[in-house]
Design a protein around this motif. Structure first.
Motif, PDB file in Angstrom:
ATOM      1  N   THR A  22      -5.241  -2.596   1.302  1.00  0.00           N
ATOM      2  CA  THR A  22      -5.359  -4.063   1.257  1.00  0.00           C
ATOM      3  C   THR A  22      -6.696  -4.538   0.697  1.00  0.00           C
ATOM      4  O   THR A  22      -6.989  -5.724   0.730  1.00  0.00           O
ATOM      5  CB  THR A  22      -5.156  -4.667   2.666  1.00  0.00           C
ATOM      6  OG1 THR A  22      -6.145  -4.137   3.561  1.00  0.00           O
ATOM      7  CG2 THR A  22      -3.766  -4.346   3.191  1.00  0.00           C
ATOM      8  N   GLU A  26      -5.863 -10.673  -2.425  1.00  0.00           N
ATOM      9  CA  GLU A  26      -6.366 -12.025  -2.263  1.00  0.00           C
ATOM     10  C   GLU A  26      -5.669 -12.772  -1.114  1.00  0.00           C
ATOM     11  O   GLU A  26      -4.499 -12.545  -0.830  1.00  0.00           O
ATOM     12  CB  GLU A  26      -6.164 -12.819  -3.563  1.00  0.00           C
ATOM     13  CG  GLU A  26      -6.934 -12.268  -4.745  1.00  0.00           C
ATOM     14  CD  GLU A  26      -8.427 -12.349  -4.553  1.00  0.00           C
ATOM     15  OE1 GLU A  26      -8.889 -13.282  -3.869  1.00  0.00           O
ATOM     16  OE2 GLU A  26      -9.140 -11.455  -5.065  1.00  0.00           O
ATOM     17  N   PRO A  27      -6.424 -13.693  -0.479  1.00  0.00           N
ATOM     18  CA  PRO A  27      -5.808 -14.562   0.527  1.00  0.00           C
ATOM     19  C   PRO A  27      -4.622 -15.300  -0.077  1.00  0.00           C
ATOM     20  O   PRO A  27      -4.665 -15.715  -1.238  1.00  0.00           O
ATOM     21  CB  PRO A  27      -6.947 -15.527   0.896  1.00  0.00           C
ATOM     22  CG  PRO A  27      -8.197 -14.768   0.591  1.00  0.00           C
ATOM     23  CD  PRO A  27      -7.872 -13.929  -0.611  1.00  0.00           C
ATOM     24  N   GLY A  28      -3.566 -15.429   0.704  1.00  0.00           N
ATOM     25  CA  GLY A  28      -2.364 -16.067   0.202  1.00  0.00           C
ATOM     26  C   GLY A  28      -1.389 -15.091  -0.421  1.00  0.00           C
ATOM     27  O   GLY A  28      -0.246 -15.439  -0.695  1.00  0.00           O
ATOM     28  N   GLN A  29      -1.854 -13.848  -0.643  1.00  0.00           N
ATOM     29  CA  GLN A  29      -0.995 -12.838  -1.248  1.00  0.00           C
ATOM     30  C   GLN A  29      -0.789 -11.632  -0.336  1.00  0.00           C
ATOM     31  O   GLN A  29       0.283 -11.036  -0.323  1.00  0.00           O
ATOM     32  CB  GLN A  29      -1.600 -12.358  -2.579  1.00  0.00           C
ATOM     33  CG  GLN A  29      -1.742 -13.458  -3.619  1.00  0.00           C
ATOM     34  CD  GLN A  29      -2.482 -12.986  -4.863  1.00  0.00           C
ATOM     35  OE1 GLN A  29      -3.381 -12.149  -4.785  1.00  0.00           O
ATOM     36  NE2 GLN A  29      -2.103 -13.517  -6.009  1.00  0.00           N
ATOM     37  N   ARG A  31      -0.570 -11.343   2.902  1.00  0.00           N
ATOM     38  CA  ARG A  31       0.403 -11.523   3.986  1.00  0.00           C
ATOM     39  C   ARG A  31       1.794 -11.124   3.527  1.00  0.00           C
ATOM     40  O   ARG A  31       2.496 -10.351   4.202  1.00  0.00           O
ATOM     41  CB  ARG A  31       0.384 -12.972   4.471  1.00  0.00           C
ATOM     42  CG  ARG A  31       1.420 -13.283   5.543  1.00  0.00           C
ATOM     43  CD  ARG A  31       1.275 -14.726   6.031  1.00  0.00           C
ATOM     44  NE  ARG A  31       2.233 -15.049   7.080  1.00  0.00           N
ATOM     45  CZ  ARG A  31       2.232 -16.184   7.775  1.00  0.00           C
ATOM     46  NH1 ARG A  31       1.313 -17.111   7.508  1.00  0.00           N
ATOM     47  NH2 ARG A  31       3.132 -16.403   8.713  1.00  0.00           N
ATOM     48  N   ASN A  53      -9.566 -10.282   4.910  1.00  0.00           N
ATOM     49  CA  ASN A  53      -8.165 -10.708   4.936  1.00  0.00           C
ATOM     50  C   ASN A  53      -7.398 -10.145   6.130  1.00  0.00           C
ATOM     51  O   ASN A  53      -6.164 -10.148   6.131  1.00  0.00           O
ATOM     52  CB  ASN A  53      -7.465 -10.313   3.631  1.00  0.00           C
ATOM     53  CG  ASN A  53      -7.506  -8.806   3.367  1.00  0.00           C
ATOM     54  OD1 ASN A  53      -7.851  -8.025   4.248  1.00  0.00           O
ATOM     55  ND2 ASN A  53      -7.155  -8.403   2.151  1.00  0.00           N
ATOM     56  N   HIS A  55      -6.881 -11.261   9.071  1.00  0.00           N
ATOM     57  CA  HIS A  55      -6.019 -12.232   9.750  1.00  0.00           C
ATOM     58  C   HIS A  55      -4.672 -12.320   9.047  1.00  0.00           C
ATOM     59  O   HIS A  55      -3.612 -12.326   9.700  1.00  0.00           O
ATOM     60  CB  HIS A  55      -6.692 -13.605   9.782  1.00  0.00           C
ATOM     61  CG  HIS A  55      -5.870 -14.671  10.443  1.00  0.00           C
ATOM     62  ND1 HIS A  55      -5.573 -14.651  11.791  1.00  0.00           N
ATOM     63  CD2 HIS A  55      -5.250 -15.772   9.947  1.00  0.00           C
ATOM     64  CE1 HIS A  55      -4.820 -15.689  12.103  1.00  0.00           C
ATOM     65  NE2 HIS A  55      -4.609 -16.399  10.998  1.00  0.00           N
ATOM     66  N   GLU A  56      -4.688 -12.358   7.709  1.00  0.00           N
ATOM     67  CA  GLU A  56      -3.434 -12.418   6.958  1.00  0.00           C
ATOM     68  C   GLU A  56      -2.664 -11.107   7.036  1.00  0.00           C
ATOM     69  O   GLU A  56      -1.432 -11.105   7.049  1.00  0.00           O
ATOM     70  CB  GLU A  56      -3.697 -12.787   5.504  1.00  0.00           C
ATOM     71  CG  GLU A  56      -4.038 -14.254   5.310  1.00  0.00           C
ATOM     72  CD  GLU A  56      -3.869 -14.694   3.865  1.00  0.00           C
ATOM     73  OE1 GLU A  56      -2.925 -14.217   3.202  1.00  0.00           O
ATOM     74  OE2 GLU A  56      -4.673 -15.514   3.419  1.00  0.00           O
TER      75      GLU A  56
END
Length: 305
Positions: A22, A26-29, A31, A53, A55-56
């Motif tokens: 991981t 990128e954040p938003g991806q 997860r 990242n 949390h995601e």
């Protein structure tokens, strides 16, 4: 010949041979990537606090619906938390939404000193990293051993440790590291490090197995030739290379098609492995991930391997 789907750690625990990396997701991806991977056969997720990242990643694990006990989760103690490993671990557990880790690693054998400007990647006025050169890594490892005994981590290990640092740690460890996660690929095979870890019962894990973005591995003519001969992509050859060596591999992708294809490994012939193991010695040796805290960590000897 069938390849192993898992390797056994020195704790007796089995770890999946292929995991989802991981780093730089990128954040938003990330997860969606984690959730998709777990729904499509992955059971091993590699994370770290410094990736920013977790949390995601935790949300992706929850979204997948896969029970926690069926997932092998790794994370890493960041450099600024070395004086208080328990605090660093708790931050990761809270972010991931779990009460234990299957594997916890010291991310680098170096302590960074946080300052008012940055708590994770602090720098001095001259732009160099705020490194505590006097910090004793055996103290960090002592704390890791305590975490292991406390049960919140099922196994402990290190990442980015060279032979010289492992030799020093060996003088004081009471728990042998289960894993050493390092940059590994045919341009950086680290044969001597693998031999040392094999001798001491430490499992190697490979990050950046494809050489990272812009690296020449995927386009190398000899790797392309092996891929053509086996009817697979260069990426499949590079990922399979590690499992054929007895090394865990952590390919990273956020693209669904790549996540699926990255989980596919094939047996490679003795001849193919000989070619791949010899590429660095032909003058192709290359390290992709060079830390800003310098070469005093013993990394210089990895180029000659």
């Amino acid at each position: 010949m069938s390849l192993p789907t898992h390797f056994k750690l020195n704790t007796g625990t089995k770890i999946p041979a292929v995991g989802l990396g991981t780093w730089r997701s990128e954040p938003g991806q990330v997860r969606q990537a984690v959730s998709f991977a777990l729904k499509n056969g992955y059971t091993h997720i590699d994370a770290a606090l410094i990736y920013g990242n977790e949390h995601e990643v935790g949300q992706g694990i929850k979204d997948s619906g896969v029970p926690r006990e069926k997932i092998f989760i790794t994370s890493k103690l960041w450099n600024t938390h070395q004086p208080n490993a328990a605090e660093g671990l708790q931050k990761t557990l809270d972010a991931l939404g779990t009460d234990y880790l299957d594997l916890y690693l010291i991310h680098w054998p170096v302590r960074l000193v946080p300052n008012e400007f940055n708590q994770l990647l602090p720098v001095n006025p001259d732009g160099t990293r705020c490194v505590d050169r006097s910090w004793d890594q055996s103290e960090t490892w002592r704390q890791m051993e305590e975490l292991y005994k406390g049960g919140k981590v099922k196994a402990i290990g290190v990442a980015n440790w060279s032979i010289s640092y492992l030799e020093e740690l060996k003088k004081t460890w009471t728990v042998v590291p289960a894993v050493n996660q390092v940059e590994l690929h045919p341009f950086l095979p680290q044969h001597a490090l693998k031999d040392w870890c094999d001798k001491h019962g430490i499992q190697l894990e490979a990050y950046s197995p494809l050489g990272s973005e812009g690296a020449p591995l995927m386009s190398d003519s000899e790797i392309q030739e092996i891929a053509k001969k086996n009817g697979v992509s260069a990426a499949t050859v590079l990922i399979s290379y590690h499992v054929n060596r007895g090394v865990i591999v952590l390919p990273k992708s956020i693209k669904e098609s790549r996540i699926v294809s990255n989980s596919e490994v094939i047996p490679l012939s003795i001849e193919d492995m000989k070619v791949l193991n010899g590429l660095a010695a032909q003058g192709k040796a290359k390290r992709i991930n060079t830390p800003l805290w310098g070469w005093d960590l013993g990394f210089d000897d990895w180029y000659s391997q």
